[in-house]
Motif scaffolding. Sequence first.
Motif, PDB file in Angstrom:
ATOM      1  N   LEU A   1      13.097 -26.915 -17.509  1.00  0.00           N
ATOM      2  CA  LEU A   1      13.908 -26.027 -18.109  1.00  0.00           C
ATOM      3  C   LEU A   1      14.622 -26.814 -19.454  1.00  0.00           C
ATOM      4  O   LEU A   1      14.550 -28.124 -19.167  1.00  0.00           O
ATOM      5  CB  LEU A   1      15.232 -25.435 -17.306  1.00  0.00           C
ATOM      6  N   PRO A   2      14.837 -26.209 -20.647  1.00  0.00           N
ATOM      7  CA  PRO A   2      15.467 -26.877 -21.622  1.00  0.00           C
ATOM      8  C   PRO A   2      16.828 -27.536 -21.246  1.00  0.00           C
ATOM      9  O   PRO A   2      17.452 -26.877 -20.298  1.00  0.00           O
ATOM     10  CB  PRO A   2      15.430 -26.008 -22.804  1.00  0.00           C
ATOM     11  N   ASP A   3      17.115 -28.548 -21.993  1.00  0.00           N
ATOM     12  CA  ASP A   3      18.521 -29.104 -21.738  1.00  0.00           C
ATOM     13  C   ASP A   3      19.583 -28.060 -22.234  1.00  0.00           C
ATOM     14  O   ASP A   3      19.311 -27.098 -22.701  1.00  0.00           O
ATOM     15  CB  ASP A   3      18.785 -30.615 -22.231  1.00  0.00           C
ATOM     16  N   LEU A   4      20.762 -28.353 -21.958  1.00  0.00           N
ATOM     17  CA  LEU A   4      21.745 -27.673 -22.485  1.00  0.00           C
ATOM     18  C   LEU A   4      22.036 -27.204 -23.762  1.00  0.00           C
ATOM     19  O   LEU A   4      22.387 -26.088 -24.021  1.00  0.00           O
ATOM     20  CB  LEU A   4      23.272 -28.321 -21.978  1.00  0.00           C
ATOM     21  N   GLU A   5      21.784 -28.090 -24.689  1.00  0.00           N
ATOM     22  CA  GLU A   5      21.842 -27.723 -26.066  1.00  0.00           C
ATOM     23  C   GLU A   5      20.620 -26.948 -26.566  1.00  0.00           C
ATOM     24  O   GLU A   5      20.787 -25.866 -27.331  1.00  0.00           O
ATOM     25  CB  GLU A   5      21.914 -29.005 -26.949  1.00  0.00           C
ATOM     26  N   GLN A   6      19.526 -27.207 -26.229  1.00  0.00           N
ATOM     27  CA  GLN A   6      18.222 -26.279 -26.441  1.00  0.00           C
ATOM     28  C   GLN A   6      18.519 -24.954 -25.773  1.00  0.00           C
ATOM     29  O   GLN A   6      18.063 -23.925 -26.462  1.00  0.00           O
ATOM     30  CB  GLN A   6      17.097 -26.999 -25.768  1.00  0.00           C
ATOM     31  N   CYS A   7      19.070 -24.957 -24.656  1.00  0.00           N
ATOM     32  CA  CYS A   7      19.364 -23.503 -23.823  1.00  0.00           C
ATOM     33  C   CYS A   7      20.076 -22.531 -24.960  1.00  0.00           C
ATOM     34  O   CYS A   7      20.155 -21.763 -24.986  1.00  0.00           O
ATOM     35  CB  CYS A   7      19.972 -23.729 -22.745  1.00  0.00           C
ATOM     36  N   LEU A   8      21.404 -23.451 -25.487  1.00  0.00           N
ATOM     37  CA  LEU A   8      22.244 -22.660 -26.371  1.00  0.00           C
ATOM     38  C   LEU A   8      21.524 -22.031 -27.897  1.00  0.00           C
ATOM     39  O   LEU A   8      21.830 -21.145 -27.969  1.00  0.00           O
ATOM     40  CB  LEU A   8      23.572 -23.609 -26.819  1.00  0.00           C
ATOM     41  N   LYS A   9      20.603 -23.052 -28.184  1.00  0.00           N
ATOM     42  CA  LYS A   9      19.645 -22.454 -29.150  1.00  0.00           C
ATOM     43  C   LYS A   9      18.900 -21.302 -28.829  1.00  0.00           C
ATOM     44  O   LYS A   9      18.890 -20.547 -29.633  1.00  0.00           O
ATOM     45  CB  LYS A   9      18.969 -23.635 -29.903  1.00  0.00           C
ATOM     46  N   LYS A  10      18.502 -21.517 -27.825  1.00  0.00           N
ATOM     47  CA  LYS A  10      17.245 -20.373 -27.377  1.00  0.00           C
ATOM     48  C   LYS A  10      18.150 -19.157 -27.381  1.00  0.00           C
ATOM     49  O   LYS A  10      17.755 -18.034 -27.284  1.00  0.00           O
ATOM     50  CB  LYS A  10      16.767 -20.715 -26.089  1.00  0.00           C
ATOM     51  N   ALA A  11      19.380 -19.104 -26.467  1.00  0.00           N
ATOM     52  CA  ALA A  11      20.251 -17.959 -26.351  1.00  0.00           C
ATOM     53  C   ALA A  11      20.805 -17.505 -27.554  1.00  0.00           C
ATOM     54  O   ALA A  11      20.676 -16.060 -27.649  1.00  0.00           O
ATOM     55  CB  ALA A  11      21.367 -18.432 -25.434  1.00  0.00           C
ATOM     56  N   GLU A  12      21.036 -18.201 -28.608  1.00  0.00           N
ATOM     57  CA  GLU A  12      21.565 -17.472 -29.668  1.00  0.00           C
ATOM     58  C   GLU A  12      20.330 -16.787 -30.627  1.00  0.00           C
ATOM     59  O   GLU A  12      20.400 -15.721 -30.944  1.00  0.00           O
ATOM     60  CB  GLU A  12      22.054 -18.689 -30.673  1.00  0.00           C
ATOM     61  N   GLU A  13      18.969 -17.270 -30.395  1.00  0.00           N
ATOM     62  CA  GLU A  13      18.008 -16.572 -30.829  1.00  0.00           C
ATOM     63  C   GLU A  13      17.653 -15.520 -30.106  1.00  0.00           C
ATOM     64  O   GLU A  13      17.338 -14.442 -30.985  1.00  0.00           O
ATOM     65  CB  GLU A  13      16.638 -17.715 -30.801  1.00  0.00           C
ATOM     66  N   ALA A  14      17.695 -15.554 -28.671  1.00  0.00           N
ATOM     67  CA  ALA A  14      17.429 -14.228 -28.039  1.00  0.00           C
ATOM     68  C   ALA A  14      18.348 -13.233 -28.529  1.00  0.00           C
ATOM     69  O   ALA A  14      18.350 -11.694 -28.572  1.00  0.00           O
ATOM     70  CB  ALA A  14      17.525 -14.571 -26.560  1.00  0.00           C
ATOM     71  N   GLN A  15      19.778 -13.679 -28.554  1.00  0.00           N
ATOM     72  CA  GLN A  15      20.689 -12.852 -28.702  1.00  0.00           C
ATOM     73  C   GLN A  15      20.630 -12.049 -30.206  1.00  0.00           C
ATOM     74  O   GLN A  15      20.676 -10.865 -30.412  1.00  0.00           O
ATOM     75  CB  GLN A  15      22.109 -13.439 -28.612  1.00  0.00           C
ATOM     76  N   SER A  16      20.207 -12.725 -31.227  1.00  0.00           N
ATOM     77  CA  SER A  16      19.883 -12.135 -32.520  1.00  0.00           C
ATOM     78  C   SER A  16      18.735 -11.228 -32.425  1.00  0.00           C
ATOM     79  O   SER A  16      18.691 -10.371 -33.324  1.00  0.00           O
ATOM     80  CB  SER A  16      19.669 -13.327 -33.471  1.00  0.00           C
ATOM     81  N   GLU A  17      17.906 -11.661 -31.579  1.00  0.00           N
ATOM     82  CA  GLU A  17      16.655 -10.550 -31.520  1.00  0.00           C
ATOM     83  C   GLU A  17      16.839  -9.383 -30.540  1.00  0.00           C
ATOM     84  O   GLU A  17      16.054  -8.424 -30.547  1.00  0.00           O
ATOM     85  CB  GLU A  17      15.466 -11.556 -31.004  1.00  0.00           C
ATOM     86  N   GLY A  18      18.181  -9.326 -29.909  1.00  0.00           N
ATOM     87  CA  GLY A  18      18.468  -8.269 -29.033  1.00  0.00           C
ATOM     88  C   GLY A  18      17.802  -8.371 -27.661  1.00  0.00           C
ATOM     89  O   GLY A  18      17.554  -7.356 -26.999  1.00  0.00           O
ATOM     90  N   ASP A  19      17.254  -9.554 -27.440  1.00  0.00           N
ATOM     91  CA  ASP A  19      16.849  -9.682 -26.206  1.00  0.00           C
ATOM     92  C   ASP A  19      17.800 -10.076 -25.038  1.00  0.00           C
ATOM     93  O   ASP A  19      18.061 -11.334 -24.717  1.00  0.00           O
ATOM     94  CB  ASP A  19      15.637 -10.983 -26.210  1.00  0.00           C
ATOM     95  N   VAL A  20      18.263  -9.130 -24.370  1.00  0.00           N
ATOM     96  CA  VAL A  20      19.348  -9.166 -23.587  1.00  0.00           C
ATOM     97  C   VAL A  20      18.989 -10.265 -22.381  1.00  0.00           C
ATOM     98  O   VAL A  20      19.839 -11.187 -21.977  1.00  0.00           O
ATOM     99  CB  VAL A  20      19.843  -7.787 -23.056  1.00  0.00           C
ATOM    100  N   LEU A  21      17.904  -9.817 -21.637  1.00  0.00           N
ATOM    101  CA  LEU A  21      17.727 -10.765 -20.538  1.00  0.00           C
ATOM    102  C   LEU A  21      17.647 -12.290 -20.917  1.00  0.00           C
ATOM    103  O   LEU A  21      18.150 -13.191 -20.075  1.00  0.00           O
ATOM    104  CB  LEU A  21      16.322 -10.339 -19.824  1.00  0.00           C
ATOM    105  N   ASN A  22      16.956 -12.703 -21.577  1.00  0.00           N
ATOM    106  CA  ASN A  22      16.730 -14.114 -22.172  1.00  0.00           C
ATOM    107  C   ASN A  22      18.185 -14.602 -22.790  1.00  0.00           C
ATOM    108  O   ASN A  22      18.195 -15.742 -22.640  1.00  0.00           O
ATOM    109  CB  ASN A  22      15.715 -14.497 -23.300  1.00  0.00           C
ATOM    110  N   ALA A  23      18.661 -13.664 -23.347  1.00  0.00           N
ATOM    111  CA  ALA A  23      20.060 -14.199 -23.970  1.00  0.00           C
ATOM    112  C   ALA A  23      21.139 -14.508 -22.835  1.00  0.00           C
ATOM    113  O   ALA A  23      21.705 -15.830 -22.560  1.00  0.00           O
ATOM    114  CB  ALA A  23      20.679 -13.062 -24.926  1.00  0.00           C
ATOM    115  N   VAL A  24      21.151 -13.513 -21.915  1.00  0.00           N
ATOM    116  CA  VAL A  24      21.735 -14.092 -20.748  1.00  0.00           C
ATOM    117  C   VAL A  24      21.158 -15.173 -19.838  1.00  0.00           C
ATOM    118  O   VAL A  24      22.050 -16.056 -19.334  1.00  0.00           O
ATOM    119  CB  VAL A  24      21.924 -12.778 -19.619  1.00  0.00           C
TER     120      VAL A  24
END
Length: 535
Positions: free
Chosen positions: A291-314
């Motif tokens: 899995l990505p490290d903590l900071e990379q996970c934060l970036k991926k979460a913000e991207e998923a949130q902006s795209e409306g991808d709830v599951l990946n954002a969570v």
Amino acid sequence: MSVDYKKGILHMKHLTKYKASEAQELEIIKMSRFGAGIGVQSKEDRLREAAHIHICLGNAQRYCELMAELGEWEKALSIAPGVSLKYWKELTERHADYLMKDDNDACIPYLVALGNAEKLAAYHSGHGQLKEAMVISQVACEGSLTPTHTSPTLSEKCNGLTDSGQEYTKMLHKCSEDLAEWYFQDGSPILAACCHLSVENTVSAMSKLIRGNELELAISAGSTLHTSEHSSLTYLATELLARRCERISKWDLAIDLLKTIPNCDLPLVRMCARCSGSAVEINDLHQRAGLPDLEQCLKKAEEAQSEGDVLNAVKYFLLSPTPEVALNIGLTEIKGKMNDRSWCVDDVKTVLDLLSSIRTEKLQQQKYNKQRNELLAISAYIGALLAMRREYDTIVPALFEHTKLLCTRDTVVIPLSEKQISSELDAWRAHKIPAQNSSSRDCGPSEEQRRIFESVLRKIGTETSGVGQGTDLVTGSHLPSHSDVHISYLTGNRIHGPAFFLEDGRQAISLNDALMWAKVNPFSPLGSGAQINPF
């Protein structure tokens, strides 16, 4: 003819008729409510004399009937073949039924002689002799116990004994199932699994091992058999064993176990999300899990949130330095689905499982009281529905009551009310636990309760895990409790067998209840936000 004629020397044409008439006169006594009178032969003696006359006249069947009526079955059965094999079989069956009603084991040889494996197995099962019932079933399957036929039936002429063989195989599996259930209810899941394995019912064997928390054995059996029908059970046992590794802080081993499961992404995410430690330690764990490290996970979460991808954002927010953000996103999604009248458990379970994996120290922070209480209430309610689906009957009331208690907290705003929870629990009880000692004529559920229960059944959906329904029972569940008596926090009853202590170190519940609770609701019944891991 003179009345005294029969007392003298009879003509050969009249001899048998007069003797038959004499036998009938002797039999008339059994029709009378009273005896024959003082100084006269007893009823039994007259019937015995009548039987003697009948056998002298060659009327073997009537002799057998009278001997049976007198209780002298052995004499009747020894003569019955002289009538016909069919009659002997009918008489033997009547005698066996008579003995069975009296719970007399003397019926066994007669049932064997008849080849009536079904009645024989049923008799043994009904008297708790389940091992003997299995032996009889196997003997029948091997063809050593076949019914006595006077003539071949149509199916035998066409198909041999194929139909009977199939019936005996079903009977063997039924006896094996009964014996396995007896061992399982007695707190011996390994012996229960052995019973299933003895008839090559490997799926049920693995199910018993999982329900008995014998996870290593279940995985070993599944890995050895290595077929598609066992794979789902093997993967489930592997996930639960990984939870055991978490409990003893063997995180690397837990990852290695989870990686043996296909589509292990979400289980790995949930496990890593639960891990507490420094940023360096968590990043190392993420790397090992792929899995990505903590900071990379934060970036991926913000991207998923902006795209409306709830599951990946969570998912990625939980793995990031700010897992609390996942709470707001996930709870909003779950509450939105629960507002839909047609929602079901499976609609919210994936996101809820992720949210329930948030680190305990983060969830217990004072500033997240609202999110914590809402998550605990929803988890308890979904857990109650899952417990109904899996027939974890011992914890269903406790989960509903726990949900009601959590809903009374000030900060909880979810699409559930105390009235709804109480009505669903009452409807479940009305269908599951029949009313006793009720003065009403109709002790069943009311029309309103039927309607509510149907709605609940629609929500809970169908269980797909393959483990089977019913309560979990670990080894030693019915052993006497320790001299240090513990009272269950859930039921208020004394705990028999192994106990599981909750996070405060004082309250305890039975290990069986703890396992079932953790499988449907990962949070402790104390409502503190701490997770429960009895695996």
